[in-house]
Design a protein around this motif. Structure first.
Motif, PDB file in Angstrom:
ATOM      1  N   SER A 122      -9.033   6.797   0.607  1.00 32.07           N
ATOM      2  CA  SER A 122      -7.987   7.090  -0.371  1.00 32.07           C
ATOM      3  C   SER A 122      -8.447   6.751  -1.789  1.00 32.07           C
ATOM      4  O   SER A 122      -9.160   5.770  -2.008  1.00 32.07           O
ATOM      5  N   ALA A 123      -7.993   7.554  -2.738  1.00 31.33           N
ATOM      6  CA  ALA A 123      -8.325   7.309  -4.148  1.00 31.33           C
ATOM      7  C   ALA A 123      -7.372   6.305  -4.789  1.00 31.33           C
ATOM      8  O   ALA A 123      -7.571   5.905  -5.941  1.00 31.33           O
ATOM      9  N   LEU A 124      -6.340   5.888  -4.083  1.00 31.17           N
ATOM     10  CA  LEU A 124      -5.350   4.957  -4.625  1.00 31.17           C
ATOM     11  C   LEU A 124      -5.930   3.546  -4.696  1.00 31.17           C
ATOM     12  O   LEU A 124      -6.658   3.110  -3.795  1.00 31.17           O
ATOM     13  N   ASN A 125      -5.570   2.825  -5.765  1.00 30.71           N
ATOM     14  CA  ASN A 125      -6.121   1.486  -5.976  1.00 30.71           C
ATOM     15  C   ASN A 125      -5.087   0.368  -5.956  1.00 30.71           C
ATOM     16  O   ASN A 125      -5.439  -0.800  -5.794  1.00 30.71           O
ATOM     17  N   SER A 126      -3.814   0.705  -6.134  1.00 28.36           N
ATOM     18  CA  SER A 126      -2.766  -0.316  -6.141  1.00 28.36           C
ATOM     19  C   SER A 126      -1.432   0.338  -5.802  1.00 28.36           C
ATOM     20  O   SER A 126      -1.304   1.576  -5.879  1.00 28.36           O
ATOM     21  N   PRO A 127      -0.407  -0.455  -5.456  1.00 24.04           N
ATOM     22  CA  PRO A 127       0.903   0.139  -5.176  1.00 24.04           C
ATOM     23  C   PRO A 127       1.459   0.951  -6.338  1.00 24.04           C
ATOM     24  O   PRO A 127       2.218   1.902  -6.123  1.00 24.04           O
ATOM     25  N   ALA A 128       1.084   0.612  -7.566  1.00 26.52           N
ATOM     26  CA  ALA A 128       1.566   1.357  -8.729  1.00 26.52           C
ATOM     27  C   ALA A 128       1.108   2.812  -8.705  1.00 26.52           C
ATOM     28  O   ALA A 128       1.736   3.681  -9.327  1.00 26.52           O
ATOM     29  N   THR A 143      11.448  -5.636   8.229  1.00 26.88           N
ATOM     30  CA  THR A 143      11.063  -6.601   7.188  1.00 26.88           C
ATOM     31  C   THR A 143       9.851  -6.110   6.416  1.00 26.88           C
ATOM     32  O   THR A 143       9.903  -5.879   5.209  1.00 26.88           O
ATOM     33  N   MET A 144       8.720  -5.992   7.115  1.00 27.79           N
ATOM     34  CA  MET A 144       7.484  -5.558   6.470  1.00 27.79           C
ATOM     35  C   MET A 144       7.398  -4.037   6.402  1.00 27.79           C
ATOM     36  O   MET A 144       6.775  -3.487   5.500  1.00 27.79           O
ATOM     37  N   GLY A 145       8.049  -3.375   7.368  1.00 25.80           N
ATOM     38  CA  GLY A 145       7.968  -1.923   7.439  1.00 25.80           C
ATOM     39  C   GLY A 145       8.882  -1.193   6.488  1.00 25.80           C
ATOM     40  O   GLY A 145       8.893   0.037   6.463  1.00 25.80           O
ATOM     41  N   PHE A 146       9.648  -1.939   5.667  1.00 26.54           N
ATOM     42  CA  PHE A 146      10.454  -1.302   4.623  1.00 26.54           C
ATOM     43  C   PHE A 146      10.884  -2.267   3.516  1.00 26.54           C
ATOM     44  O   PHE A 146      10.527  -2.093   2.360  1.00 26.54           O
ATOM     45  N   LYS A 147      11.640  -3.299   3.871  1.00 26.16           N
ATOM     46  CA  LYS A 147      12.301  -4.105   2.848  1.00 26.16           C
ATOM     47  C   LYS A 147      11.321  -4.772   1.888  1.00 26.16           C
ATOM     48  O   LYS A 147      11.456  -4.654   0.665  1.00 26.16           O
ATOM     49  N   LEU A 148      10.328  -5.476   2.408  1.00 30.48           N
ATOM     50  CA  LEU A 148       9.384  -6.143   1.507  1.00 30.48           C
ATOM     51  C   LEU A 148       8.390  -5.158   0.895  1.00 30.48           C
ATOM     52  O   LEU A 148       7.825  -5.427  -0.173  1.00 30.48           O
ATOM     53  N   ALA A 149       8.210  -4.010   1.542  1.00 34.06           N
ATOM     54  CA  ALA A 149       7.406  -2.957   0.918  1.00 34.06           C
ATOM     55  C   ALA A 149       8.139  -2.412  -0.303  1.00 34.06           C
ATOM     56  O   ALA A 149       7.535  -2.180  -1.359  1.00 34.06           O
ATOM     57  N   CYS A 150       9.465  -2.204  -0.182  1.00 32.50           N
ATOM     58  CA  CYS A 150      10.263  -1.748  -1.323  1.00 32.50           C
ATOM     59  C   CYS A 150      10.234  -2.768  -2.455  1.00 32.50           C
ATOM     60  O   CYS A 150      10.154  -2.409  -3.633  1.00 32.50           O
ATOM     61  N   TYR A 151      10.328  -4.036  -2.092  1.00 33.32           N
ATOM     62  CA  TYR A 151      10.280  -5.113  -3.086  1.00 33.32           C
ATOM     63  C   TYR A 151       8.959  -5.060  -3.858  1.00 33.32           C
ATOM     64  O   TYR A 151       8.926  -5.161  -5.088  1.00 33.32           O
ATOM     65  N   ASN A 155       8.355  -4.059  -7.846  1.00 32.25           N
ATOM     66  CA  ASN A 155       7.647  -4.944  -8.769  1.00 32.25           C
ATOM     67  C   ASN A 155       6.412  -4.289  -9.367  1.00 32.25           C
ATOM     68  O   ASN A 155       5.858  -4.776 -10.353  1.00 32.25           O
ATOM     69  N   SER A 156       5.995  -3.179  -8.771  1.00 34.76           N
ATOM     70  CA  SER A 156       4.862  -2.415  -9.297  1.00 34.76           C
ATOM     71  C   SER A 156       5.326  -1.226 -10.131  1.00 34.76           C
ATOM     72  O   SER A 156       4.514  -0.395 -10.555  1.00 34.76           O
ATOM     73  N   GLY A 157       6.652  -1.132 -10.331  1.00 32.77           N
ATOM     74  CA  GLY A 157       7.198  -0.056 -11.160  1.00 32.77           C
ATOM     75  C   GLY A 157       7.435   1.236 -10.416  1.00 32.77           C
ATOM     76  O   GLY A 157       7.552   2.304 -11.042  1.00 32.77           O
ATOM     77  N   VAL A 158       7.520   1.167  -9.083  1.00 34.65           N
ATOM     78  CA  VAL A 158       7.709   2.378  -8.285  1.00 34.65           C
ATOM     79  C   VAL A 158       9.003   2.250  -7.480  1.00 34.65           C
ATOM     80  O   VAL A 158       9.110   1.418  -6.581  1.00 34.65           O
ATOM     81  N   SER A 159       9.980   3.078  -7.776  1.00 28.60           N
ATOM     82  CA  SER A 159      11.219   3.099  -6.995  1.00 28.60           C
ATOM     83  C   SER A 159      11.057   4.087  -5.839  1.00 28.60           C
ATOM     84  O   SER A 159      10.114   4.891  -5.815  1.00 28.60           O
ATOM     85  N   LEU A 160      11.982   4.038  -4.892  1.00 28.97           N
ATOM     86  CA  LEU A 160      11.934   5.021  -3.804  1.00 28.97           C
ATOM     87  C   LEU A 160      12.031   6.442  -4.330  1.00 28.97           C
ATOM     88  O   LEU A 160      11.359   7.351  -3.843  1.00 28.97           O
ATOM     89  N   ASP A 161      12.871   6.623  -5.328  1.00 30.59           N
ATOM     90  CA  ASP A 161      13.040   7.965  -5.912  1.00 30.59           C
ATOM     91  C   ASP A 161      11.774   8.459  -6.585  1.00 30.59           C
ATOM     92  O   ASP A 161      11.588   9.667  -6.762  1.00 30.59           O
ATOM     93  N   ALA A 162      10.892   7.518  -6.968  1.00 26.61           N
ATOM     94  CA  ALA A 162       9.653   7.902  -7.639  1.00 26.61           C
ATOM     95  C   ALA A 162       8.576   8.341  -6.650  1.00 26.61           C
ATOM     96  O   ALA A 162       7.560   8.921  -7.048  1.00 26.61           O
ATOM     97  N   LEU A 163       8.792   8.054  -5.373  1.00 29.57           N
ATOM     98  CA  LEU A 163       7.847   8.528  -4.363  1.00 29.57           C
ATOM     99  C   LEU A 163       8.000  10.035  -4.195  1.00 29.57           C
ATOM    100  O   LEU A 163       9.088  10.583  -4.351  1.00 29.57           O
ATOM    101  N   GLY A 206      -1.943  -3.071  -0.910  1.00 28.61           N
ATOM    102  CA  GLY A 206      -1.227  -4.189  -1.517  1.00 28.61           C
ATOM    103  C   GLY A 206      -0.641  -5.087  -0.448  1.00 28.61           C
ATOM    104  O   GLY A 206      -0.061  -4.604   0.528  1.00 28.61           O
ATOM    105  N   ALA A 207      -0.819  -6.404  -0.605  1.00 28.46           N
ATOM    106  CA  ALA A 207      -0.237  -7.365   0.342  1.00 28.46           C
ATOM    107  C   ALA A 207       1.250  -7.537   0.042  1.00 28.46           C
ATOM    108  O   ALA A 207       1.686  -7.419  -1.111  1.00 28.46           O
TER     109      ALA A 207
END
Length: 285
Positions: A122-128, A143-151, A155-163, A206-207
């Protein structure tokens, strides 16, 4: 006369044993479908057998249809005992504060870990970098499969709507396989699944924040004495070789079930307070 006496004693013993079998308490132990049904059975059946043997109760194993059903059945008392994800526990406790914590599964690292993963190429380097990209999640209650991924995305400036697009695939393995197959640019999984599939071509983008791990819980309707008996068995698993084997079957890194308090899930509550509330059928396959 002697034969008649022996037959009478035998008959009375059979009636006694039949009555005991008929009155033996039956319990339902449920897990949420975070892995495939076959793997969940392989992991949990040794524990169910041990709990049944030591407690004297007939315990049946059930895999909930989905995360939402897992919460519903626990809160209503349809499920007596459950192994439950941290975020699912938080949701269930909000609905029914009478749910009893029996213990938390601990690995060598005593916290649950997760990651947003992508293919090695993948060419992606960060969650942003996920703006406009597609992403696979497990379930809105994972928990990890959605909620903390959304968090982490937020924090990286990406909302669900931005996906560009996102879906819920039901379990962590489905998410990992879908990313490896190139169906989605990224996915959110528990770290155990990433480690299992890293050699197949996954890497961490991203962790995710580490939080208290999966607890074992009892329904609010389960008698306190029964819940305490099951709790004692769980907390003592690490004290015997057979118990340690059962723990490793649950998860390769598992070393113990330790006591846990509700407050230990407060950091998770803080991370997920303002996250979007969704149902799995809004974006699922």
């Amino acid at each position: 006369m002697r034969r008649r006496l022996l037959l009478t004693i035998f008959f009375m013993m059979m009636v006694h044993f039949s009555a005991c079998a008929a009155t033996a308490k039956k319990l339902v132990f449920a897990v949420h479908p975070f892995l495939s049904a076959i793997e969940l059975q392989e992991r949990f059946l040794p524990l169910i057998e041990q709990l049944s043997l030591q407690s004297g109760y007939k315990i049946s194993f059930s895999i909930s249809k989905d995360y939402e059903t897992h919460v519903d059945d626990l809160c209503s008392g349809k499920t007596d005992l459950a192994f439950i994800g941290p975020a699912v526990y938080v949701t269930a406790f909000e609905r029914n504060p009478g749910i009893k914590l029996l213990g938390v599964l601990n690995g060598k690292i005593p916290l649950l870990r997760g990651a947003i993963v992508v293919r090695d190429d993948s060419a992606l380097n960060s969650p942003a970098d996920l703006k406009g990209r597609s992403m696979a999640f497990v379930s809105p209650e994972s928990t990890m499969g959605f909620k903390l991924a959304c968090y982490t995305l937020r924090n990286s400036g990406v909302s669900l709507d931005a996906l560009g697009d996102y879906v819920f695939l039901g379990n962590h393995e489905n998410v990992a396989f879908s990313v490896l197959a190139g169906r989605f640019d990224a996915g959110a999984v528990k770290y155990e699944v990433y480690e299992k599939m890293a050699q197949q071509g996954l890497r961490v983008l991203g962790a995710l924040p580490q939080v208290a791990d999966h607890p074992f819980v009892a329904s609010s309707q389960l008698e306190p004495a029964v819940a305490q008996k099951i709790k004692n068995i769980l907390l003592s698993l690490d004290q015997t070789e057979s118990g340690k084997k059962i723990l490793r079957a649950l998860r390769p890194d598992a070393v113990a079930v330790r006591p846990v308090r509700d407050e230990e899930y407060d950091p998770l509550r803080l991370c997920t307070t303002s996250l979007p509330s969704l149902t799995a059928d809004k974006h699922d396959e």
